[in-house]
Design a protein around this motif. Structure first.
Motif, short mmCIF file in Angstrom:
data_model
loop_
_atom_site.label_atom_id
_atom_site.label_comp_id
_atom_site.label_asym_id
_atom_site.label_seq_id
_atom_site.Cartn_x
_atom_site.Cartn_y
_atom_site.Cartn_z
N GLU A 1 0.91 -1.32 0.07
CA GLU A 1 -0.05 -0.09 -0.17
C GLU A 1 0.75 1.26 0.03
OE1 GLU A 1 -3.36 0.02 2.57
OE2 GLU A 1 -3.96 -2.10 2.26
N GLU A 2 2.14 1.24 0.75
CA GLU A 2 2.85 2.50 0.48
C GLU A 2 4.28 1.89 1.38
OE1 GLU A 2 1.63 6.82 2.02
OE2 GLU A 2 2.39 5.55 3.99
N LEU A 3 5.26 2.58 0.70
CA LEU A 3 6.47 2.33 0.94
C LEU A 3 7.41 3.68 0.87
CD1 LEU A 3 7.07 -1.26 -0.63
CD2 LEU A 3 6.90 -0.76 1.58
N CYS A 4 8.67 3.70 1.56
CA CYS A 4 9.32 4.55 1.39
C CYS A 4 10.74 4.06 0.47
CB CYS A 4 10.16 5.35 2.90
SG CYS A 4 11.10 4.15 3.77
N VAL A 5 11.53 5.30 -0.02
CA VAL A 5 12.58 4.77 -0.83
C VAL A 5 13.38 3.55 -0.37
CG1 VAL A 5 14.57 5.39 -2.17
CG2 VAL A 5 12.52 6.60 -2.20
N CYS A 6 13.72 3.91 1.19
CA CYS A 6 14.92 3.05 1.93
C CYS A 6 14.27 1.49 1.88
CB CYS A 6 15.03 3.51 3.20
SG CYS A 6 13.86 3.73 4.23
N GLU A 7 12.90 1.69 2.01
CA GLU A 7 12.37 0.28 2.10
C GLU A 7 12.18 -0.55 0.78
OE1 GLU A 7 8.90 0.78 5.39
OE2 GLU A 7 8.55 1.71 3.66
N MET A 8 12.32 0.32 -0.15
CA MET A 8 12.41 -0.55 -1.62
C MET A 8 13.70 -0.96 -1.87
SD MET A 8 9.55 1.61 -3.82
CE MET A 8 9.42 3.22 -2.78
N THR A 9 14.72 0.01 -1.37
CA THR A 9 16.03 -0.29 -1.89
C THR A 9 16.51 -1.46 -1.11
OG1 THR A 9 16.89 1.00 -0.29
CG2 THR A 9 16.75 2.08 -2.50
N ALA B 1 14.54 -4.01 -0.01
CA ALA B 1 13.65 -5.38 -0.47
C ALA B 1 14.14 -5.79 -1.89
CB ALA B 1 12.11 -4.65 -0.52
N LEU B 2 14.40 -4.83 -2.84
CA LEU B 2 15.08 -5.02 -4.15
C LEU B 2 16.53 -5.11 -4.27
CD1 LEU B 2 12.38 -2.55 -6.19
CD2 LEU B 2 12.40 -5.10 -5.92
N ASP B 3 17.11 -4.78 -3.21
CA ASP B 3 18.52 -4.94 -3.16
C ASP B 3 19.21 -4.09 -4.49
OD1 ASP B 3 21.19 -5.57 -2.10
OD2 ASP B 3 21.25 -7.29 -3.35
N GLN B 4 18.83 -3.14 -4.54
CA GLN B 4 19.03 -2.03 -5.74
C GLN B 4 19.51 -0.68 -5.00
OE1 GLN B 4 19.10 -2.49 -8.93
NE2 GLN B 4 18.69 -4.55 -8.31
N SER B 5 20.37 0.05 -5.80
CA SER B 5 20.84 1.21 -5.14
C SER B 5 19.66 2.45 -5.03
CB SER B 5 21.85 2.08 -5.84
OG SER B 5 21.56 2.54 -7.44
N GLN B 6 20.02 3.42 -4.20
CA GLN B 6 18.86 4.46 -4.08
C GLN B 6 18.69 5.19 -5.01
OE1 GLN B 6 19.79 8.12 -3.22
NE2 GLN B 6 17.39 8.28 -3.54
N PRO B 7 19.92 5.97 -5.89
CA PRO B 7 19.50 6.54 -7.04
C PRO B 7 18.87 5.78 -7.90
CG PRO B 7 21.87 6.58 -6.29
CD PRO B 7 21.42 5.64 -5.44
N VAL C 1 16.61 3.36 -7.82
CA VAL C 1 15.16 3.12 -7.35
C VAL C 1 14.22 4.53 -7.32
CG1 VAL C 1 13.82 2.82 -5.15
CG2 VAL C 1 15.50 1.18 -5.71
N SER C 2 15.10 5.55 -6.88
CA SER C 2 14.54 6.84 -6.95
C SER C 2 14.08 7.35 -8.68
CB SER C 2 15.24 7.96 -6.40
OG SER C 2 15.41 7.61 -4.94
N ARG C 3 15.10 7.13 -9.48
CA ARG C 3 15.01 7.26 -10.72
C ARG C 3 13.63 6.65 -11.43
NH1 ARG C 3 19.64 5.91 -12.51
NH2 ARG C 3 19.06 3.86 -13.16
N HIS C 4 13.65 5.65 -11.06
CA HIS C 4 12.27 4.79 -11.56
C HIS C 4 11.12 5.26 -10.86
CE1 HIS C 4 14.09 1.81 -13.95
NE2 HIS C 4 15.10 1.91 -13.25
N LEU C 5 11.05 5.54 -9.47
CA LEU C 5 9.98 5.99 -8.77
C LEU C 5 9.40 7.49 -9.41
CD1 LEU C 5 10.94 5.06 -5.36
CD2 LEU C 5 8.95 4.10 -6.32
N ALA C 6 10.52 8.32 -9.68
CA ALA C 6 9.92 9.47 -10.47
C ALA C 6 9.47 9.33 -11.74
CB ALA C 6 11.32 10.32 -10.57
#
Length: 98
Positions: free
Chosen positions: A10-18, A20-26, A28-33
């Motif tokens: 339902e809702e996640l912050c960037v750090c949770e997604m990085t 869970a997915l074992d991906q870099s913050q930049p 994940v943030s780029r895809h979220l944007a």
């Protein structure tokens, strides 16, 4: 996987997604944007954290596609949710990961 995981949680912050997915913050943030700019995601800020969720304006056909994709990725999503569960509840997640 981002949208499917957000749909499940339902809702996640960037750090949770990085985590869970074992991906870099930049990355994940780029895809979220991109997903936000397309109108698929909405976000809200809480202090230094930005939380993402599916947009209320997502058309019905998109919801149907996401549901079908979720069924096809069931096992992967279970694994990702287990990684999230390992972070603890949101207050503990903030202290540990964010």
């Amino acid at each position: 996987m981002l949208t499917l995981l957000i749909r499940r949680e339902e809702e996640l912050c960037v750090c949770e997604m990085t985590h869970a997915l074992d991906q870099s913050q930049p990355k994940v943030s780029r895809h979220l944007a991109q997903l936000r700019n397309c109108g698929l995601l909405s976000d809200r800020r809480e202090g230094q954290w930005v939380y993402y969720r599916l947009s209320d304006a997502v058309p019905d056909w998109v919801s149907e596609v996401l549901l079908a994709a979720e069924k096809g990725q069931y096992e992967r999503l279970v694994d990702l949710q287990a990684r999230l569960a390992g972070m603890g509840n949101r207050p503990e997640r903030r202290l540990a990961m964010c």
